[in-house]
Design an enzyme around this catalytic site. Structure first.
Site, PDB file in Angstrom:
ATOM      1  N   HIS A 173       0.848  -1.208   0.000  1.00  0.00           N
ATOM      2  CA  HIS A 173       0.000   0.000   0.000  1.00  0.00           C
ATOM      3  C   HIS A 173       0.876   1.248   0.000  1.00  0.00           C
ATOM      4  O   HIS A 173       1.492   1.594   1.003  1.00  0.00           O
ATOM      5  CB  HIS A 173      -0.931   0.021   1.219  1.00  0.00           C
ATOM      6  N   HIS A 215       1.541   5.369  -2.149  1.00  0.00           N
ATOM      7  CA  HIS A 215       1.050   6.423  -3.060  1.00  0.00           C
ATOM      8  C   HIS A 215       2.256   7.022  -3.778  1.00  0.00           C
ATOM      9  O   HIS A 215       2.848   7.996  -3.313  1.00  0.00           O
ATOM     10  CB  HIS A 215       0.291   7.501  -2.285  1.00  0.00           C
ATOM     11  N   GLN A 249      -9.435   9.372  -5.353  1.00  0.00           N
ATOM     12  CA  GLN A 249      -9.130  10.014  -4.061  1.00  0.00           C
ATOM     13  C   GLN A 249     -10.250  10.932  -3.558  1.00  0.00           C
ATOM     14  O   GLN A 249     -10.539  10.978  -2.371  1.00  0.00           O
ATOM     15  CB  GLN A 249      -7.831  10.832  -4.213  1.00  0.00           C
ATOM     16  N   HIS A 265      -9.343   1.872  -0.035  1.00  0.00           N
ATOM     17  CA  HIS A 265      -9.231   2.589   1.226  1.00  0.00           C
ATOM     18  C   HIS A 265     -10.608   2.455   1.874  1.00  0.00           C
ATOM     19  O   HIS A 265     -11.597   2.926   1.308  1.00  0.00           O
ATOM     20  CB  HIS A 265      -8.918   4.057   0.988  1.00  0.00           C
ATOM     21  N   GLU A 309     -11.333   4.505   6.671  1.00  0.00           N
ATOM     22  CA  GLU A 309     -10.143   5.151   7.235  1.00  0.00           C
ATOM     23  C   GLU A 309     -10.590   6.353   8.056  1.00  0.00           C
ATOM     24  O   GLU A 309     -10.341   7.506   7.721  1.00  0.00           O
ATOM     25  CB  GLU A 309      -9.155   5.582   6.136  1.00  0.00           C
ATOM     26  N   ASP A 330       2.224   3.253   2.926  1.00  0.00           N
ATOM     27  CA  ASP A 330       1.281   4.317   2.576  1.00  0.00           C
ATOM     28  C   ASP A 330       1.973   5.558   2.022  1.00  0.00           C
ATOM     29  O   ASP A 330       1.704   5.956   0.903  1.00  0.00           O
ATOM     30  CB  ASP A 330       0.381   4.677   3.772  1.00  0.00           C
TER      31      ASP A 330
HETATM   32 FE   FE2 Z   1      -3.430   5.152   1.258  1.00  0.00          FE
END
Ligand code: FE2
Length: 425
Positions: A57, A59, A152, A210, A213, A309
């Protein structure tokens, strides 16, 4: 010449000692002792030889952008998302690609040879998608980069995210992403899970959302994700990332939820470094830890991988591409301190995450791709304790990174000494 490389005397993660012979980019033999000719013999005596680290995971479109166009002053998730929104219009293909490739170099130096990266598809230009598809092709000889189409700003909440998600998948993005807790209502979040799973099932793809969260104990999208995973036959190909709300959920409800997740074959990816700094921000004291219930999930038979992440981006101002940092934090936050649990934390940044990503060619087995890392540690627990130096990284049969051991010379009141932080047994 019998082999290209022989790695001699290494300690495998299960504690056994073995020589590993490599030929034609593949593992040709693993034996207690291999006496044969090789183009190069690497002495790994007493050092841990592990399959590569895996980050399930990440970005990569945002990494190494720290400070652009400003820093996240509050350090919160929502300011991070807002800051990313400010940065997005300023991105260029070349800048995203340059930062991503620089990060991949860091990853290689850390023995991190497989990364699943979410890529934001809410920019109509799909600039980051194209840049990371370029990066994926560039690094393919030595690093498995898997991309997730990530809306996102919300699959329904952002005007063209649905269309852009499909466009990104058409261009070759591997995995379907989502962010149900960020949709306008719980109901729209629930519907987004259903539709995104239908897209994944229809295209024969994996899905990684996701999910929940938040610190909201009533967030229930993971329940829907488990339901759709089972209904649409996505077991073993579906992931709930973060799942932080589960930390705050009612215990009775969790006792019902965990068997549903296990039964569905839905895997979980907590991100300990990020969860521990971003969650619980509305709390006074006691402050919730905000990481999902890892030991309980493992006990229920749910597959868990730890992710990193973020590194130096709008959400996180630290990070070094070291999955041992991730295991170290995860172990602490989850209080997984028994020897068996600590080893499991190592597995969660190596083999477990590789299984979640579906990396069929991964592992220290004869016939698999010859990718491995030699660490300045005697076993997986010591590797976590030391966040041990990577002495040598081999990717598909080629040495791609190496360094000397670095013990430190001391001189205290005329008493010379050499300090190694390794534990003598
Ligand atoms: Fe993430």
């Amino acid at each position: 010449m019998d082999f290209d490389i022989i790695v001699k005397g290494g300690v495998l993660p299960d504690g056994s000692k073995a020589d590993i012979a490599i030929a034609g980019g593949r593992i040709a033999a693993i034996e207690p002792v291999i006496d044969a000719d090789a183009g190069r013999v690497i002495d790994a005596s007493g050092n841990l030889v592990s399959p590569p680290f895996v980050d399930p995971h990440f970005h990569m479109d945002a990494t190494l952008s720290y400070g652009l166009p400003r820093i996240n002053a509050s350090g919160t998730l929502l300011e991070g998302i807002a800051l990313w929104g400010e940065l997005k219009p300023l991105l260029t293909h070349e800048a995203v690609k340059e930062r991503a490739l620089r990060y991949c170099d860091w990853a290689v130096s850390m023995g991190l040879l497989a990364i699943r990266s979410h890529v934001d598809v809410c920019d109509d230009r799909l600039l980051a998608v194209d840049a990371l598809l370029d990066v994926k092709r560039t690094v393919a000889p030595y690093l498995d980069l898997q991309l997730v189409a990530f809306p996102q700003d919300g699959f329904y909440r952002s005007p063209r995210a649905r269309e852009n998600t499909l466009r990104a998948l058409d261009r070759g993005v591997d995995v379907v992403g989502g962010i149900p807790h960020f949709e306008r209502t719980m109901e729209e979040g629930r519907r987004s899970v259903t539709e995104l799973c239908e897209i994944a099932a229809g295209r024969g793809l994996m899905v990684d959302m996701h999910c929940d969260e938040t610190d909201d104990p009533l967030s229930r999208h993971v329940e829907q994700l488990a339901y759709e995973t089972r209904r649409q036959g996505l077991g073993g190909r579906a992931v709930g990332s973060h799942l932080t709300s589960m930390h705050s959920m009612d215990n009775y409800y969790v006792s019902k939820l965990l068997p549903l997740i296990a039964e569905a074959g839905l895997a979980a990816i907590p991100n300990p470094l990020i969860n521990i700094v971003l969650q619980g921000r509305h709390d006074t004291y006691p402050k919730r830890r905000g990481m999902t219930r890892v030991p309980e999930m493992l006990k229920a038979g749910i597959r868990v991988g730890f992710g990193q992440d973020c590194v130096l981006d709008p959400w996180y101002s630290l990070g070094t591409a070291d999955m041992l940092d991730v295991a170290f934090m995860g172990l602490h936050v989850a209080q997984m301190t028994s020897p068996a649990d600590m080893r499991r934390c190592f597995d969660m940044v190596t083999t477990e995450s590789a299984t979640i990503m579906g990396l069929a060619d991964y592992g220290l087995d004869v016939g698999k791709a010859a990718s491995l890392v030699i660490l300045d540690a005697g076993d997986p627990v010591e590797a976590i304790r030391l966040r041990a130096d990577r002495l040598c990284v081999i990717a598909r049969g080629r040495v791609v990174a190496e360094r000397e051991k670095r013990d430190m010379a001391l001189s205290i009141e005329g008493r010379p000494a050499t300090v190694s932080r390794r534990h003598r047994r």
